[in-house]
Scaffold this active site. Sequence first.
Site, PDB file in Angstrom:
ATOM      1  N   ARG A  55      10.410   7.975  -2.086  1.00 20.74           N
ATOM      2  CA  ARG A  55      11.803   8.161  -2.495  1.00 20.74           C
ATOM      3  C   ARG A  55      12.085   7.755  -3.943  1.00 20.74           C
ATOM      4  NH1 ARG A  55      14.913   5.102   2.020  1.00 20.74           N
ATOM      5  NH2 ARG A  55      12.825   4.373   2.567  1.00 20.74           N
ATOM      6  N   GLY A  70      14.407  -2.571  11.930  1.00 26.00           N
ATOM      7  CA  GLY A  70      13.970  -3.054  13.232  1.00 26.00           C
ATOM      8  C   GLY A  70      14.953  -4.105  13.724  1.00 26.00           C
ATOM      9  N   ALA A 126       0.798  -1.225   0.000  1.00 28.96           N
ATOM     10  CA  ALA A 126       0.000   0.000   0.000  1.00 28.96           C
ATOM     11  C   ALA A 126       0.828   1.271   0.000  1.00 28.96           C
ATOM     12  CB  ALA A 126      -0.944   0.007   1.200  1.00 28.96           C
ATOM     13  N   GLY A 127       2.128   1.129   0.309  1.00 28.05           N
ATOM     14  CA  GLY A 127       2.979   2.320   0.458  1.00 28.05           C
ATOM     15  C   GLY A 127       3.150   3.089  -0.833  1.00 28.05           C
ATOM     16  N   ARG A 148      10.055  -7.054 -37.887  1.00 24.29           N
ATOM     17  CA  ARG A 148       8.887  -6.576 -37.141  1.00 24.29           C
ATOM     18  C   ARG A 148       7.851  -7.685 -36.989  1.00 24.29           C
ATOM     19  NH1 ARG A 148       7.162  -1.462 -40.333  1.00 24.29           N
ATOM     20  NH2 ARG A 148       5.420  -1.596 -38.855  1.00 24.29           N
ATOM     21  N   GLY A 164       5.393  -6.068  -1.220  1.00 25.07           N
ATOM     22  CA  GLY A 164       5.408  -5.781  -2.666  1.00 25.07           C
ATOM     23  C   GLY A 164       6.701  -5.160  -3.146  1.00 25.07           C
ATOM     24  N   ASP A 165       7.518  -4.661  -2.208  1.00 26.23           N
ATOM     25  CA  ASP A 165       8.774  -4.027  -2.621  1.00 26.23           C
ATOM     26  C   ASP A 165       9.992  -4.848  -2.194  1.00 26.23           C
ATOM     27  OD1 ASP A 165       8.544  -3.584   0.075  1.00 26.23           O
ATOM     28  OD2 ASP A 165       8.914  -1.427  -0.007  1.00 26.23           O
ATOM     29  N   GLU A 206      12.035  -0.967  16.703  1.00 28.27           N
ATOM     30  CA  GLU A 206      12.325  -0.136  15.531  1.00 28.27           C
ATOM     31  C   GLU A 206      13.477   0.819  15.833  1.00 28.27           C
ATOM     32  OE1 GLU A 206      10.794  -0.449  12.359  1.00 28.27           O
ATOM     33  OE2 GLU A 206      10.329  -2.273  13.448  1.00 28.27           O
ATOM     34  N   ALA A 215      19.028  -5.125 -53.927  1.00 24.16           N
ATOM     35  CA  ALA A 215      19.206  -3.990 -53.024  1.00 24.16           C
ATOM     36  C   ALA A 215      18.232  -2.872 -53.357  1.00 24.16           C
ATOM     37  CB  ALA A 215      20.631  -3.464 -53.130  1.00 24.16           C
TER      38      ALA A 215
END
Length: 453
Positions: free
Chosen positions: A15, A136, A10-11, A329, A101-102, A150, A376
């Site tokens: 940074r 921590g 959720a953070g 492509r 999540g990080d 902490e 060519a």
Amino acid sequence: MGLSIVILAAGQGTRMRSSLPKVLQPLAGRPLLAHVIDCAHALAPDDVCIVHGHGAERVRSAFPGAGLRWALQAEQHGTGHALLQAMPGTPEGNRVLVLYGDVPLLEPGTLAKLLETPAGDVALLTVELADPTGYGRVVREDDSVRRIVEQKDATADERAIREVNTGVMVLPAARLKAWLSRLGNDNAQGEYYLTDVIAMAAADGVRVHGVRAPEQEEVMGINDRKQQAEAERALQRRQVEALMAEGVAFADPARVDIRGTLTCGRDVFIDVNAVFEGSVRLGDGVRIESNNLVRDSEVGDGTLVHSNCHIEGATAAAGCEIGPFARLRPGAKLAAGVKVGNFVEVKNSELGENSKANHLTYLGDSSIGVNVNVGAGTITCNYDGANKHRTVIGDRAFIGSGVMLVAPVEVGAGATVGAGSTITKPVPAGELALERSKQVVVKGWQRPAKKGK
Ligand code: UD1
Ligand code: CA
């Protein structure tokens, strides 16, 4: 006992200085959170719940697939508050494994060790750091963990402890719910700390195992661009090492990037600065020279990709030669033995066995037979400004240099098109087509001279 996995995501990730939510930042071409979800699924849990908040809509819509439960943490009041949001819907009889999540480099094997502890106990993944600043600290007594303190709340003695909390832990769901409901926020950050649950468990006589992670890299969290880049290098090295173990040779393992899945046959050689994206398969004996981008493509046995090619959504069968400086492509399909040389672009076109387009050519929306030679500077003029049209070239046709093939148009098998022709009508099989104005020689003509001063 069943397993529920909760991923805290959720953070905001202030940074990172980015408008993209942190857990959507890329690592090896995929969101951080995708790596964590993969790791979670590898443990075959009953349930994976993601606690999301910042950029909620964007995060949720990045993972449209089924098999995920989403809990919203609208305001972020700490890791304990975050986990609490996932508790409704988490079966009481399960163990709950908390991931982040990080923290994208964790390996399922490391988590399996954590899960080997008795199901009624609590187990915490820890790591020893040379510099534990900011983390921590893990306070042990006898062989058990007593509590986590902490950085901001720690005494000088506690700050000297080098074993730190990774945040990853497993706890019995029913007791976890009770502990979370008792959390307070009377601390330096005014947050509900998940870490306070450890002291509650110990006080309730529940054993808390501290399991040390095998290496710091696996538990590294990503908070800024520097850590993102470090994690990227670490993951790239892991992927390349796995491929080397399977027999793939790299000129320099540090100068290759895999953003997706790269599958290789035997005796593949990959030179420096190759980037592979999406799903790429390289057959036996494939050589990828320097500076190539290959995305969602298949390269057959023994094919040689020279330097500086851009290959996307293409397939090349065995024994082809591509580049240098070729662009394949989406929809480019090269049969065995095809050669596509420098400054040749191929899009949505099939080239039959042993056909060649060696220099300066555009082949778009075309079907080219076997043993065709494209000279060519030849261009399939596939676009009339509104619609795309196909060019069909039969087996063994010979297209001279500088030919414009104005589609829709068809060149028959074995036909020859003279250099410099603009072809707008069908060329019958076996015949020669020429479209040129007669050459004129102006005798005695003088080049203009610069006007005198
Ligand atoms: C936390 C731990 C710390 C540990 C460190 C490891 C706590 C109180 N502290 O500290 O002991 O050493 O991780 O990196 O748990 N999150 C939410 N909602 C919130 C708060 C956080 O989802 O309300 C998520 C964040 O997105 C992040 C993770 O939880 O992914 C960790 O939160 P963060 O505030 O960074 O914790 P730390 O202070 O690093
Ligand atoms: Ca953090």
